[in-house]
Design a protein around this motif. Structure first.
Motif, PDB file in Angstrom:
ATOM      1  N   MET A   7       0.923  -1.207   0.028  1.00  0.00           N
ATOM      2  CA  MET A   7       0.063   0.045   0.051  1.00  0.00           C
ATOM      3  C   MET A   7       0.808   1.399  -0.014  1.00  0.00           C
ATOM      4  O   MET A   7       1.768   1.112   0.780  1.00  0.00           O
ATOM      5  N   PRO A   8       0.448   2.258  -0.633  1.00  0.00           N
ATOM      6  CA  PRO A   8       1.307   3.269  -0.663  1.00  0.00           C
ATOM      7  C   PRO A   8       1.102   4.206   0.690  1.00  0.00           C
ATOM      8  O   PRO A   8       0.121   4.089   1.152  1.00  0.00           O
ATOM      9  N   ALA A   9       2.243   4.830   0.897  1.00  0.00           N
ATOM     10  CA  ALA A   9       2.316   5.724   2.203  1.00  0.00           C
ATOM     11  C   ALA A   9       1.220   6.718   2.079  1.00  0.00           C
ATOM     12  O   ALA A   9       1.018   7.575   1.102  1.00  0.00           O
ATOM     13  N   ALA A  10       0.241   7.006   2.807  1.00  0.00           N
ATOM     14  CA  ALA A  10      -0.750   8.105   2.997  1.00  0.00           C
ATOM     15  C   ALA A  10      -0.009   9.544   2.942  1.00  0.00           C
ATOM     16  O   ALA A  10       1.134   9.671   3.417  1.00  0.00           O
ATOM     17  N   VAL A  11      -0.805  10.252   1.971  1.00  0.00           N
ATOM     18  CA  VAL A  11      -0.086  11.871   1.961  1.00  0.00           C
ATOM     19  C   VAL A  11      -0.809  12.754   2.777  1.00  0.00           C
ATOM     20  O   VAL A  11      -1.991  12.530   2.738  1.00  0.00           O
ATOM     21  N   GLU A  12      -0.002  13.496   3.515  1.00  0.00           N
ATOM     22  CA  GLU A  12      -0.691  14.370   4.606  1.00  0.00           C
ATOM     23  C   GLU A  12      -1.284  15.660   3.458  1.00  0.00           C
ATOM     24  O   GLU A  12      -0.500  16.190   2.738  1.00  0.00           O
ATOM     25  N   VAL A  13      -2.546  15.928   3.627  1.00  0.00           N
ATOM     26  CA  VAL A  13      -3.189  17.067   2.849  1.00  0.00           C
ATOM     27  C   VAL A  13      -3.640  18.062   3.992  1.00  0.00           C
ATOM     28  O   VAL A  13      -3.982  18.122   4.845  1.00  0.00           O
ATOM     29  N   PRO A  14      -3.146  19.466   3.392  1.00  0.00           N
ATOM     30  CA  PRO A  14      -3.629  20.498   4.223  1.00  0.00           C
ATOM     31  C   PRO A  14      -4.978  20.580   4.468  1.00  0.00           C
ATOM     32  O   PRO A  14      -5.913  20.049   3.790  1.00  0.00           O
ATOM     33  N   PRO A  15      -5.518  21.276   5.535  1.00  0.00           N
ATOM     34  CA  PRO A  15      -7.001  21.300   5.941  1.00  0.00           C
ATOM     35  C   PRO A  15      -7.619  21.828   4.742  1.00  0.00           C
ATOM     36  O   PRO A  15      -7.202  22.891   4.311  1.00  0.00           O
ATOM     37  N   VAL A  53     -18.376  21.867   8.694  1.00  0.00           N
ATOM     38  CA  VAL A  53     -17.238  20.956   9.513  1.00  0.00           C
ATOM     39  C   VAL A  53     -17.415  19.461   8.903  1.00  0.00           C
ATOM     40  O   VAL A  53     -16.443  18.850   8.529  1.00  0.00           O
ATOM     41  N   CYS A  54     -18.481  19.022   8.767  1.00  0.00           N
ATOM     42  CA  CYS A  54     -18.566  17.520   8.026  1.00  0.00           C
ATOM     43  C   CYS A  54     -18.130  17.581   6.677  1.00  0.00           C
ATOM     44  O   CYS A  54     -17.457  16.840   6.096  1.00  0.00           O
ATOM     45  N   ALA A  55     -18.830  18.643   5.963  1.00  0.00           N
ATOM     46  CA  ALA A  55     -18.355  18.732   4.484  1.00  0.00           C
ATOM     47  C   ALA A  55     -16.878  19.045   4.255  1.00  0.00           C
ATOM     48  O   ALA A  55     -16.114  18.372   3.542  1.00  0.00           O
ATOM     49  N   GLU A  56     -16.125  19.724   5.431  1.00  0.00           N
ATOM     50  CA  GLU A  56     -14.894  19.887   5.184  1.00  0.00           C
ATOM     51  C   GLU A  56     -14.071  18.593   5.376  1.00  0.00           C
ATOM     52  O   GLU A  56     -13.117  18.382   4.788  1.00  0.00           O
ATOM     53  N   ARG A  57     -14.374  17.723   6.277  1.00  0.00           N
ATOM     54  CA  ARG A  57     -13.747  16.634   6.631  1.00  0.00           C
ATOM     55  C   ARG A  57     -13.894  15.683   5.357  1.00  0.00           C
ATOM     56  O   ARG A  57     -13.159  14.871   5.107  1.00  0.00           O
ATOM     57  N   ALA A  58     -15.227  15.715   4.969  1.00  0.00           N
ATOM     58  CA  ALA A  58     -15.279  14.528   3.855  1.00  0.00           C
ATOM     59  C   ALA A  58     -14.528  15.042   2.648  1.00  0.00           C
ATOM     60  O   ALA A  58     -13.864  14.091   2.040  1.00  0.00           O
ATOM     61  N   ARG A  59     -14.279  16.320   2.411  1.00  0.00           N
ATOM     62  CA  ARG A  59     -13.461  16.922   1.306  1.00  0.00           C
ATOM     63  C   ARG A  59     -12.215  16.482   1.411  1.00  0.00           C
ATOM     64  O   ARG A  59     -11.232  16.058   0.679  1.00  0.00           O
ATOM     65  N   ALA A  60     -11.395  16.604   2.762  1.00  0.00           N
ATOM     66  CA  ALA A  60     -10.251  16.338   2.921  1.00  0.00           C
ATOM     67  C   ALA A  60      -9.758  14.936   3.049  1.00  0.00           C
ATOM     68  O   ALA A  60      -8.851  14.522   2.625  1.00  0.00           O
ATOM     69  N   GLU A  61     -10.896  14.020   3.160  1.00  0.00           N
ATOM     70  CA  GLU A  61     -10.726  12.620   3.028  1.00  0.00           C
ATOM     71  C   GLU A  61     -10.552  12.167   1.730  1.00  0.00           C
ATOM     72  O   GLU A  61      -9.628  11.390   1.231  1.00  0.00           O
ATOM     73  N   VAL A  62     -11.423  12.781   0.614  1.00  0.00           N
ATOM     74  CA  VAL A  62     -11.429  12.432  -0.724  1.00  0.00           C
ATOM     75  C   VAL A  62     -10.209  13.059  -1.230  1.00  0.00           C
ATOM     76  O   VAL A  62      -9.370  12.312  -1.971  1.00  0.00           O
ATOM     77  N   LEU A  63      -9.569  14.030  -0.755  1.00  0.00           N
ATOM     78  CA  LEU A  63      -8.181  14.666  -1.313  1.00  0.00           C
ATOM     79  C   LEU A  63      -7.267  13.640  -0.918  1.00  0.00           C
ATOM     80  O   LEU A  63      -6.207  13.495  -1.617  1.00  0.00           O
ATOM     81  N   ALA A  64      -7.081  13.201   0.500  1.00  0.00           N
ATOM     82  CA  ALA A  64      -6.061  12.453   0.790  1.00  0.00           C
ATOM     83  C   ALA A  64      -6.171  11.049  -0.157  1.00  0.00           C
ATOM     84  O   ALA A  64      -5.083  10.665  -0.425  1.00  0.00           O
TER      85      ALA A  64
END
Length: 75
Positions: A7-15, A53-64
């Motif tokens: 598995m590739p290493a997870a990439v940290e995505v800015p908030p 807050v939920c929408a921002e968290r979901a968007r961050a998960e998709v971007l990650a």
């Protein structure tokens, strides 16, 4: 024989901070957030009820996920 690749290493995505100051993101009627179920007057870009807050968290998960797996040639 096909081997399983690592598995590739997870990439940290800015908030992710969404700008929901426009009136289109507010509705008079509270409806359950489609992420967490709590009542909210806010609406996302698709007019679905969503806490900011939920929408921002979901968007961050998709971007990650995209940052981690995008460009790897995998589905």
């Amino acid at each position: 024989m096909r081997t399983r690749s690592a598995m590739p290493a997870a990439v940290e995505v800015p908030p992710v901070l969404l700008d929901w100051r426009a009136a289109r993101h507010f509705a008079e009627t509270a409806r359950p957030c489609w992420h967490c179920g709590a009542p909210t007057h806010l609406r996302d870009e698709d007019k679905r009820p969503a806490d900011k807050v939920c929408a921002e968290r979901a968007r961050a998960e998709v971007l990650a996920v995209v940052a981690t797996y995008g460009g790897q040639g995998r589905l």
